[in-house]
Design a protein around this motif. Structure first.
Motif, mmCIF file in Angstrom:
data_model
loop_
_atom_site.group_PDB
_atom_site.id
_atom_site.type_symbol
_atom_site.label_atom_id
_atom_site.label_comp_id
_atom_site.label_asym_id
_atom_site.label_seq_id
_atom_site.Cartn_x
_atom_site.Cartn_y
_atom_site.Cartn_z
ATOM 1 N N VAL A 1 -27.378 -36.122 39.350
ATOM 2 C CA VAL A 1 -26.165 -35.424 38.928
ATOM 3 C C VAL A 1 -25.255 -36.499 38.337
ATOM 4 O O VAL A 1 -24.891 -37.463 39.022
ATOM 5 N N HIS B 1 -31.937 -28.864 26.029
ATOM 6 C CA HIS B 1 -31.199 -28.860 27.290
ATOM 7 C C HIS B 1 -30.753 -27.440 27.584
ATOM 8 O O HIS B 1 -30.740 -26.585 26.696
ATOM 9 N N ASP C 1 -25.716 -24.685 32.105
ATOM 10 C CA ASP C 1 -25.620 -23.854 33.308
ATOM 11 C C ASP C 1 -24.307 -24.162 34.032
ATOM 12 O O ASP C 1 -24.225 -25.096 34.842
ATOM 13 N N ASP D 1 -29.351 -25.875 44.968
ATOM 14 C CA ASP D 1 -30.248 -26.078 43.827
ATOM 15 C C ASP D 1 -30.970 -27.424 43.928
ATOM 16 O O ASP D 1 -32.163 -27.515 43.647
ATOM 17 N N ILE E 1 -30.048 -30.367 32.149
ATOM 18 C CA ILE E 1 -29.096 -29.268 32.370
ATOM 19 C C ILE E 1 -27.689 -29.843 32.208
ATOM 20 O O ILE E 1 -27.419 -30.965 32.632
ATOM 21 N N THR E 2 -26.798 -29.062 31.628
ATOM 22 C CA THR E 2 -25.443 -29.583 31.450
ATOM 23 C C THR E 2 -24.380 -28.502 31.629
ATOM 24 O O THR E 2 -24.661 -27.308 31.526
ATOM 25 N N SER E 3 -23.155 -28.954 31.875
ATOM 26 C CA SER E 3 -21.981 -28.069 31.832
ATOM 27 C C SER E 3 -21.751 -27.747 30.352
ATOM 28 O O SER E 3 -22.166 -28.494 29.471
ATOM 29 N N THR F 1 -34.993 -34.153 37.077
ATOM 30 C CA THR F 1 -33.962 -33.233 36.591
ATOM 31 C C THR F 1 -32.725 -34.061 36.317
ATOM 32 O O THR F 1 -32.262 -34.796 37.190
ATOM 33 N N LEU G 1 -24.782 -25.842 43.859
ATOM 34 C CA LEU G 1 -25.425 -27.075 43.373
ATOM 35 C C LEU G 1 -26.202 -27.743 44.502
ATOM 36 O O LEU G 1 -27.337 -28.201 44.299
ATOM 37 N N GLN H 1 -28.869 -33.688 35.397
ATOM 38 C CA GLN H 1 -27.809 -32.673 35.353
ATOM 39 C C GLN H 1 -26.477 -33.350 35.027
ATOM 40 O O GLN H 1 -26.056 -34.247 35.762
ATOM 41 N N MET I 1 -23.052 -26.520 37.147
ATOM 42 C CA MET I 1 -22.314 -27.738 36.822
ATOM 43 C C MET I 1 -20.793 -27.548 36.787
ATOM 44 O O MET I 1 -20.045 -28.508 36.834
#
Ligand SMILES: O=P(O)(O)O[C@H]1[C@H](OP(=O)(O)O)[C@@H](OP(=O)(O)O)[C@H](O)[C@@H](O)[C@H]1OP(=O)(O)O
Length: 458
Positions: A78, A197, A200, A320, A166-168, A342, A317, A344, A204
């Motif tokens: 993260v 990407h 999500d 997850d 995965i990103t904001s 992963t 989170l 993130q 995030m």
């Protein structure tokens, strides 16, 4: 003879003044003396100073498997976005400070003429966007993580779609994840692949989706009352008085916001342009400690232990992450692990609640407006925890005695609270967090059912 004597003397004096001047220019350190107080506006290099000499340096001994019989099988990381421009709100404050100083400050200090010669270049539309240094933060981090964990982040895994990104949805995060991928592509000279990407925000930017957090903290003016009280405290007044006397501007015009704007200016000029700006000369070490504490109070009451809902909002989170680790453990038991890593990307406000939920950096006493002097050695120091590009990495290993897990914060191993082993057995960690793993339900924690919201929980 006399003329020659005076001429020689004059030359000596002239040369020593010139050498002195150029020496003092040269001698100005490139890093502001107050840089380690910048909190969430601090560079990643301040928590890993060796990177200033070699940005790709990896200390292999820190990231080695817990023992030679262990092999990494999965990583979840993260990561906060990289260095960014100030948000609009802060650009406005910076502009106000600049106007005030240019129109009213007086004095003979050389830094004051340097400040007056400084050009305001921040514009409101910059609004927290990623800067080039921020792209580099992520490109280089990607290269270092690939070096640290070559069996998890490799070209083959990237090509086989075994690394998930995965990103904001926020521009600075999307641009960071792209820069991270660019770093990997550059490392392996990959030219024939697109970047993929997923956005999500429920993962995030969970804080936006947690109604109880939004109502009781984000929109509640009293939730950050400790910050407001600190702004009118005697220690903050002392900082304002010193700035007021340095600039010879009336005290009442140097508001706490103006003092903070000077601090932010120093931090932004440094983080974005690597400059030790003359604005930094407005503040001394003790001023910076006060302003750091003010920022930490905000983080504590908005994202940390201040209100229980801050940390509980990160339940999705947290679940997850463990779901991904469980899946890797399960895949491993029955064959090959499908995903190896992963990545993130989110915010300081993604990482701090998660770290608080997992009980990291918890001080015995809460951070309040009154106890600044007692909190000098506090654990909750945002600059050490979440500078730009801060990263929390979970690595799962298969070892001869079972699965083990190791945690890294900003590329340094970190032990789980109350577990003094570097890489405990995964099942021990699951047991340690069993209450959260079996509870910490988003709907229960975040749905507002009571009319009277409580925001005083600790
Ligand atoms: O004080 P600013 O406007 O910079 O606050 C930002 C947050 O920055 P931070 O307090 O962490 O330094 C920003 O977090 P980031 O991790 O994305 O940089 C946050 O997303 C943004 O909403 C601002 O918060 P605020 O609610 O306006 O104080």
């Amino acid at each position: 003879m006399k003329t020659t004597y005076f001429l020689v003397n004059f030359l000596i004096t002239f040369l020593s003044v010139m050498v002195g001047l150029s020496f003092s220019k040269l001698a100005r350190p490139t890093i502001p003396a107050i840089a380690h107080y910048f909190g969430t506006k601090g560079r990643y290099e301040e928590v890993n100073p060796h990177l200033s000499d070699d940005i790709l340096f990896v200390n292999k001994s820190l990231v080695a498997p817990p023992s030679p019989d262990c092999r990494a099988i999965h990583m979840v990381s993260v990561i906060r976005h990289g260095t960014r421009y100030p948000t609009t709100k802060n650009v406005i404050k910076i502009a106000r400070l600049f106007d005030l100083v240019v129109s009213q400050a007086s004095g003979a200090a050389s830094w004051l003429s340097d400040i007056k010669a400084w050009k305001m270049w921040y514009t409101e539309d910059m609004d927290g966007r990623l800067v080039e240094k921020g792209r580099d933060d992520h490109r280089h981090l990607a290269m270092r993580l690939a070096q640290s964990f070559p069996t998890l982040i490799s070209e083959d895994h990237l090509r086989a779609n075994r690394i998930e990104f995965i990103t904001s949805s926020k521009h600075r995060c999307v641009d960071s994840v792209k820069a991270f991928q660019e770093g990997l592509h550059r490392l392996w000279n990959v030219q024939d692949m697109d970047y993929k990407h997923y956005v999500d925000d429920s993962l995030m930017r969970f804080f936006d989706h947690c109604e109880r957090f939004v109502e009781s903290v984000e929109k509640n003016k009293t939730a950050l009352k400790e910050v407001e009280r600190f702004k009118s405290s005697a220690v903050m007044d002392a900082v304002r008085r010193k700035i007021s006397s340095r600039l010879q501007i009336p005290f009442n015009q140097i508001t706490p916001d103006m003092a903070e704007a000077a601090f932010f200016l120093c931090s932004y000029e440094f983080a974005i342009k690597s400059e030790n700006s003359p604005w930094c000369d407005l503040l001394d070490d003790s001023d910076a400690q006060v302003l750091e504490y003010k920022s930490d109070l905000k983080q504590y009451w908005k994202r940390g232990y201040g209100h229980a809902i801050n940390r509980k909002s990160s339940c999705p989170l947290f679940h997850d992450i463990f779901k991904r680790l469980d899946k890797a453990a399960n895949d491993y038991r029955f064959g090959d692990v499908e995903k190896t890593a992963t990545i993130q990307v989110g915010h300081g406000e993604t990482l701090l609640p998660l770290l608080s939920l997992m009980s990291f950096f918890k001080d015995k006493k809460p951070l309040t407006a009154e106890n600044f002097s007692l909190q000098h050695n506090r654990k909750f120091r945002s600059g050490q925890i979440v500078p730009y590009a801060a990263n929390l990495v979970f690595v799962l290993y298969e070892c001869s005695d079972g699965l083990r897990i190791q945690l890294f914060l900003n590329e340094k191993p970190m032990t789980f609270p109350k577990m003094n082993q570097a890489a405990p057995l995964y099942e021990m960690v699951r047991k340690h967090y069993s209450k959260l793993l079996n509870g910490c339900d988003f709907n229960n924690e975040c749905n507002v059912r009571q009319a009277n919201l409580r925001n005083t929980e600790l």
